[in-house]
Design a protein around this motif. Structure first.
Motif, PDB file in Angstrom:
ATOM      1  N   GLU A 157       0.689  -2.019   0.059  1.00 32.14           N
ATOM      2  CA  GLU A 157       0.073  -0.407   0.031  1.00 32.14           C
ATOM      3  C   GLU A 157       0.393   1.038   0.556  1.00 32.14           C
ATOM      4  O   GLU A 157       0.454   2.136  -0.763  1.00 32.14           O
ATOM      5  CB  GLU A 157      -1.026  -0.145   1.667  1.00 32.14           C
ATOM      6  N   GLU A 158       2.113   1.181   0.750  1.00 34.87           N
ATOM      7  CA  GLU A 158       2.895   2.047   0.808  1.00 34.87           C
ATOM      8  C   GLU A 158       3.084   2.344  -0.262  1.00 34.87           C
ATOM      9  O   GLU A 158       3.301   4.074  -1.073  1.00 34.87           O
ATOM     10  CB  GLU A 158       3.808   1.697   1.779  1.00 34.87           C
ATOM     11  N   GLU A 159       4.112   1.539  -1.133  1.00 32.22           N
ATOM     12  CA  GLU A 159       4.870   1.639  -2.964  1.00 32.22           C
ATOM     13  C   GLU A 159       2.757   2.486  -3.787  1.00 32.22           C
ATOM     14  O   GLU A 159       3.485   3.434  -4.518  1.00 32.22           O
ATOM     15  CB  GLU A 159       4.960   0.493  -2.979  1.00 32.22           C
ATOM     16  N   ARG A 160       1.841   1.911  -3.565  1.00 36.72           N
ATOM     17  CA  ARG A 160       0.903   3.015  -4.591  1.00 36.72           C
ATOM     18  C   ARG A 160       1.224   3.576  -3.403  1.00 36.72           C
ATOM     19  O   ARG A 160       0.704   4.873  -5.428  1.00 36.72           O
ATOM     20  CB  ARG A 160      -0.419   1.890  -4.373  1.00 36.72           C
ATOM     21  N   ASP A 162       3.118   5.823  -2.547  1.00 43.28           N
ATOM     22  CA  ASP A 162       4.294   6.926  -3.429  1.00 43.28           C
ATOM     23  C   ASP A 162       4.124   6.557  -4.940  1.00 43.28           C
ATOM     24  O   ASP A 162       4.388   7.630  -5.603  1.00 43.28           O
ATOM     25  CB  ASP A 162       5.712   5.666  -3.447  1.00 43.28           C
ATOM     26  N   ILE A 163       4.051   5.745  -5.951  1.00 41.92           N
ATOM     27  CA  ILE A 163       3.045   5.761  -7.287  1.00 41.92           C
ATOM     28  C   ILE A 163       2.649   7.128  -7.293  1.00 41.92           C
ATOM     29  O   ILE A 163       2.309   7.637  -8.459  1.00 41.92           O
ATOM     30  CB  ILE A 163       3.400   4.360  -7.806  1.00 41.92           C
ATOM     31  N   LEU A 164       0.702   6.836  -6.539  1.00 42.44           N
ATOM     32  CA  LEU A 164       0.527   7.622  -6.841  1.00 42.44           C
ATOM     33  C   LEU A 164       0.904   9.486  -6.881  1.00 42.44           C
ATOM     34  O   LEU A 164       0.541  10.242  -7.830  1.00 42.44           O
ATOM     35  CB  LEU A 164      -1.046   8.069  -5.848  1.00 42.44           C
ATOM     36  N   ARG A 165       1.314   9.470  -5.576  1.00 39.92           N
ATOM     37  CA  ARG A 165       2.040  10.702  -5.902  1.00 39.92           C
ATOM     38  C   ARG A 165       3.286  11.289  -7.154  1.00 39.92           C
ATOM     39  O   ARG A 165       3.165  12.086  -6.928  1.00 39.92           O
ATOM     40  CB  ARG A 165       2.810  10.559  -4.241  1.00 39.92           C
ATOM     41  N   CYS A 166       3.850  10.472  -6.801  1.00 37.21           N
ATOM     42  CA  CYS A 166       4.722  10.210  -7.968  1.00 37.21           C
ATOM     43  C   CYS A 166       3.678  11.614  -9.162  1.00 37.21           C
ATOM     44  O   CYS A 166       4.166  12.024 -10.281  1.00 37.21           O
ATOM     45  CB  CYS A 166       5.874   8.755  -8.535  1.00 37.21           C
ATOM     46  N   LEU A 167       2.560  10.024  -9.590  1.00 37.83           N
ATOM     47  CA  LEU A 167       2.005  10.886 -11.188  1.00 37.83           C
ATOM     48  C   LEU A 167       1.142  12.694 -10.590  1.00 37.83           C
ATOM     49  O   LEU A 167       1.090  13.052 -12.122  1.00 37.83           O
ATOM     50  CB  LEU A 167       0.717   9.751 -10.822  1.00 37.83           C
ATOM     51  N   ILE A 168       0.535  12.735  -9.863  1.00 41.59           N
ATOM     52  CA  ILE A 168       0.138  13.588  -8.951  1.00 41.59           C
ATOM     53  C   ILE A 168       1.238  14.429  -9.583  1.00 41.59           C
ATOM     54  O   ILE A 168       1.138  15.831  -9.630  1.00 41.59           O
ATOM     55  CB  ILE A 168      -0.115  14.300  -7.785  1.00 41.59           C
ATOM     56  N   THR A 169       2.924  14.627  -8.870  1.00 44.97           N
ATOM     57  CA  THR A 169       3.471  15.836  -9.427  1.00 44.97           C
ATOM     58  C   THR A 169       4.395  15.812 -10.355  1.00 44.97           C
ATOM     59  O   THR A 169       4.395  16.797 -11.074  1.00 44.97           O
ATOM     60  CB  THR A 169       4.420  15.310  -8.328  1.00 44.97           C
ATOM     61  N   MET A 170       3.848  14.584 -11.417  1.00 53.19           N
ATOM     62  CA  MET A 170       3.795  14.011 -12.348  1.00 53.19           C
ATOM     63  C   MET A 170       3.572  15.178 -13.477  1.00 53.19           C
ATOM     64  O   MET A 170       3.937  16.075 -14.140  1.00 53.19           O
ATOM     65  CB  MET A 170       4.324  13.269 -13.015  1.00 53.19           C
ATOM     66  N   PHE A 171       2.462  15.116 -13.192  1.00 61.65           N
ATOM     67  CA  PHE A 171       1.064  16.399 -13.573  1.00 61.65           C
ATOM     68  C   PHE A 171       0.549  17.677 -13.813  1.00 61.65           C
ATOM     69  O   PHE A 171       0.979  18.186 -15.149  1.00 61.65           O
ATOM     70  CB  PHE A 171       0.057  15.106 -13.730  1.00 61.65           C
ATOM     71  N   LEU A 172       0.860  17.508 -12.637  1.00 60.99           N
ATOM     72  CA  LEU A 172       1.349  18.973 -11.756  1.00 60.99           C
ATOM     73  C   LEU A 172       2.467  19.839 -12.722  1.00 60.99           C
ATOM     74  O   LEU A 172       2.195  21.135 -12.697  1.00 60.99           O
ATOM     75  CB  LEU A 172       1.354  19.285 -10.517  1.00 60.99           C
TER      76      LEU A 172
END
Length: 196
Positions: A157-160, A162-172
């Protein structure tokens, strides 16, 4: 001149080779080539000795740094990049962010989400620190390509998160880049005036 300073006195007896000295208490101390005891030889006193000591110490540090696994070097490099960015040191911060991309590729392979995160961090650095929107766009697109081609499912769940955080930061970051490049000028109007 005072002869008492030059004369060894009754309590000292010099060995014939001059390599050790016996005191009245019976203790023996080894002498170095310079005539000092081995305890004194550990602390360099002349500039040349200090330079040799620094070089030896620096070589030991380099050898220790070589033995650190790339995953640990990646964590250290990310921390240094944050510290440099917080203290407004632009060139070292960018150098550490570039190093993070290389270490992530070495550690995890070309198509891992942590490599994408390193690209996103580098894109943020180019945009915020250097103001180079085009370079930031290239790194965001590279991160997006890595994230879309990644077929490995997150384990925890922690890795999920982190991946979601990475995607949000990427699109932002990609949105900020597009506004900076004026690819979507209507976004600025919406942000300024609200809903049109």
């Amino acid at each position: 001149m005072n002869s008492a300073l030059l004369d060894p006195g009754p309590e000292e007896d010099l060995d014939s080779e001059g390599s050790s000295r016996t005191f009245s208490g019976g203790e023996e101390t080894q002498l170095c080539d310079t005539g000092r005891s081995s305890e004194e030889a550990r602390t360099p006193s002349t500039p040349n000795e200090r330079a040799r000591f620094r070089r030896r110490h620096r070589n030991d540090m380099k050898e220790a740094a070589i033995m650190i696994p790339p995953e640990e070097k990646l964590v250290q490099s990310e921390q240094r990049a944050r510290i440099y960015a917080a203290s407004q040191e632009d060139a070292p911060a960018m150098q550490e962010l570039i190093r993070c991309v290389a270490l992530a590729r070495i550690s995890f392979g070309d198509l891992h989400w942590k490599v994408a995160r390193a690209h996103v961090n580098l894109a943020e650095g180019y945009l915020q620190i250097k103001g180079q929107a085009l370079q930031a766009k290239l790194h965001c697109e590279k991160a997006k390509e890595i994230m879309y081609s990644n077929t490995r499912h997150p384990v925890s769940e922690e890795e999920r998160k982190d991946i979601l955080r990475c995607l949000i930061t990427m699109f932002l970051t990609l949105g900020k880049v597009m506004v900076g490049l004026q690819k979507y000028p209507f976004i600025v109007l919406i942000a300024f005036y609200g809903d049109l």
